[in-house]
Design an enzyme around this catalytic site. Sequence first.
Site, short mmCIF file in Angstrom:
data_model
loop_
_atom_site.label_atom_id
_atom_site.label_comp_id
_atom_site.label_asym_id
_atom_site.label_seq_id
_atom_site.Cartn_x
_atom_site.Cartn_y
_atom_site.Cartn_z
N LYS A 1 51.96 32.75 38.26
CA LYS A 1 50.61 33.00 38.59
C LYS A 1 50.64 33.29 40.34
O LYS A 1 51.48 32.45 40.73
CB LYS A 1 49.64 32.11 38.60
CG LYS A 1 48.07 32.58 38.99
CD LYS A 1 47.03 31.26 38.63
CE LYS A 1 45.66 31.73 38.77
NZ LYS A 1 44.70 30.58 38.63
N SER B 1 40.79 31.98 36.11
CA SER B 1 41.58 33.16 36.99
C SER B 1 43.09 33.43 36.65
O SER B 1 43.46 34.16 37.27
CB SER B 1 41.60 32.47 38.37
OG SER B 1 42.24 31.36 38.53
N SER C 1 40.73 27.62 34.59
CA SER C 1 41.51 29.06 34.75
C SER C 1 42.49 29.06 33.98
O SER C 1 43.10 30.30 33.98
CB SER C 1 41.89 28.93 36.12
OG SER C 1 40.61 28.95 36.93
#
Length: 706
Positions: free
Chosen positions: A270, A355, A379
């Site tokens: 990420k 996310s 997330s």
Amino acid sequence: MVFLNKIFKKICQKPFSKLTSSPIRSIFTTHCFDNDFEIPLDENLYWDNLQNSLEESDQYTNKLTKAEKNVFILQLKMQYRSKSRQSTTPELQLAESISLVDTLDNWRVIDSHIVSTKRSHSREIFGSGNQEMLSKKIASSGADSLFVVIDRLTNMQVKGLRTTLLGNNPNMAIYDRYKVVLEIFKRNARSSIAKLQIALAEIPYLRHRYENKIVNSCIRSINRAKKLEKLNILISDTFDLAEKQAFESEKRWNKNLAIGRLDGRTFTVKDNISTESIRTTCGSKMLENYTPSFNATVVDRLLKSGSLLVGKTNLDEFGMGSVSSSYFGTVKNPYNVLIDDFDEDANDFYISGGSSGGSAASVSSGIVDFSIGSDTGGSVRNPASICGCIGFKPTYGMISRFGLIPLNNYLDTIGIMSRKIDVLVDVFNTIAGPDPNDATSLKCEFKPIKLADSFNTNEIKIGIPKEFFPNGLSEESLKAWKHSVGIFEKFGNAKIVSVSIPNIIYSMSVYSVLTSCEVASNFARYDGIRYGYHSELNLDTNPSGYNFETVVRKNRDESLGQVVRSRIVSGNYFLLKDNYEKYFLKSHKIKQLIVNDFLKVFNDDQCDLLVTPSCFNETFKYSHFLKQSQVFDEKDFFTSCANVAGLPAITLPCILSQNSLPIGIQLISKWKRDDLILNIANWFINKNGFEFLADNDKFLHKISNN
């Protein structure tokens, strides 16, 4: 030669140097030691391969006489500058090739074509003009095997043929003259020495099969990432680095010096996790050009384990949101590819959650084996649920957060996504453990987790929280919840109990207030003067009209999204002197009440595990997201409680909705019982039998034609 002598003494009781059959020595030395090939340290590797080849040869005639092959022959017509170099004609060569195929029982030439080329030694043998024509001709012929009349096809040429000519049939067998001749000899080999000759001559193919497995896998990952580029999964790719790492990993495996179980596995990270010399943007214009000078602890441990970094994944700006919409675009759910009329350039599509949506999409689509994300309120688990993969948030402090660009220091946790629970466990065992660079990491020694071959769920008590039946829970999510509980009850004979966690309903409020306060504090650094994006100031027209406040406001207005700015404002409001006790301190008190509720449920032997929904519904369209006006919505209602209490939690793919979209369920266990939750997750996955998107025939067919 010592190693060769040992092999040949085992096979035929004669040393290699004294074998009278020169063809054996010629075949072996020519094809085993080209390209600077090094013999592995483990002598048993080649002995096992040779032995397997001999055993296969014994059964070869029986197996192959039953198999019918329809062969398409591609005869090359070389365009030499001088005609004197042509000692034969393509027509004669084609006739010879047809005769070779006719020699094999149950093989037949279904069609053939003579094609001109100048580059028989290049990776792509045919030009783009011929590629399209040949691809259509091969596809329409009904052939299941392709015979390219060339002495030896290289491994890269075979890959090129599959990519350019066999997109509609990637599993079609490809033969060159060498391999066809081997097939003929296999059919007629009767004596031990003849079979040995064939086995030795096949070593180049065995070698390619084993030697290039990691490199080939890496290249497939890169090619798939390129084909799915319009899904906005990656912000930055590291394809060249991954290929370099793959070759190094291949060498280690060939020498029996593999670092561990993750050596050669592909992964993504990420883009809010620091990577040395690789851009780390957090999905924001503010950090568009930020390149860290160090690796996060998790990245450092993975690279040292031999894992291959394919790229940095898209996310909601600074991890704030549940859509994965950033300055670099919005991540599209890979399940969009299954929609017959899906337009990659359309403005409406199913979202991937957030996310860590880019991480989930990279795993779900099969680009990589696993991905590393961050989980502050769900997330990792939210996008994993709606993209159809496994998302694991371990106990808070079990994995170092050093190098993670913080959102909320109280709740941030590094998470892992994968399609296979055993790979996820290998990753967890690699990156977990104390880290002197992170004061919040647990100081106790980490013991690697092992998945039990058989797990007894008879004594397991499954808790169903009474508070997890809120308004808005869809029928599809409720169905998935009931389905998962039914599996535990029917196949595991587990005891299902109802439990109450009264303060859990305040988890989202606690999460929202504390996160806003942390954002207000952590994001003070992003002023564009000391750090991050800096707006160009028009000093010619307004030389004295700028001060520190106006410059910071201009920098932030131009580089930070609405959600980020809203949280900064709300966080500063909560931290005002008149509001500090009413919001910030009260949220911490409620946080402790939630922790106490979980302690009561788990420590009083009410249950061993909670089974809950992971989301209110399946994924939704991007247009639905644009209609929402709330900065903090309810998407993390089911997941945020595990972050507030610091407990391990995992989402598992459960069922497909009526729209053929994945819906997951969540497991939550006691603090530091990551071993229990992973073993139960492994048991559930084996019983449930969910088909992952990366294995879906329709998905594979569509991306192969992309």
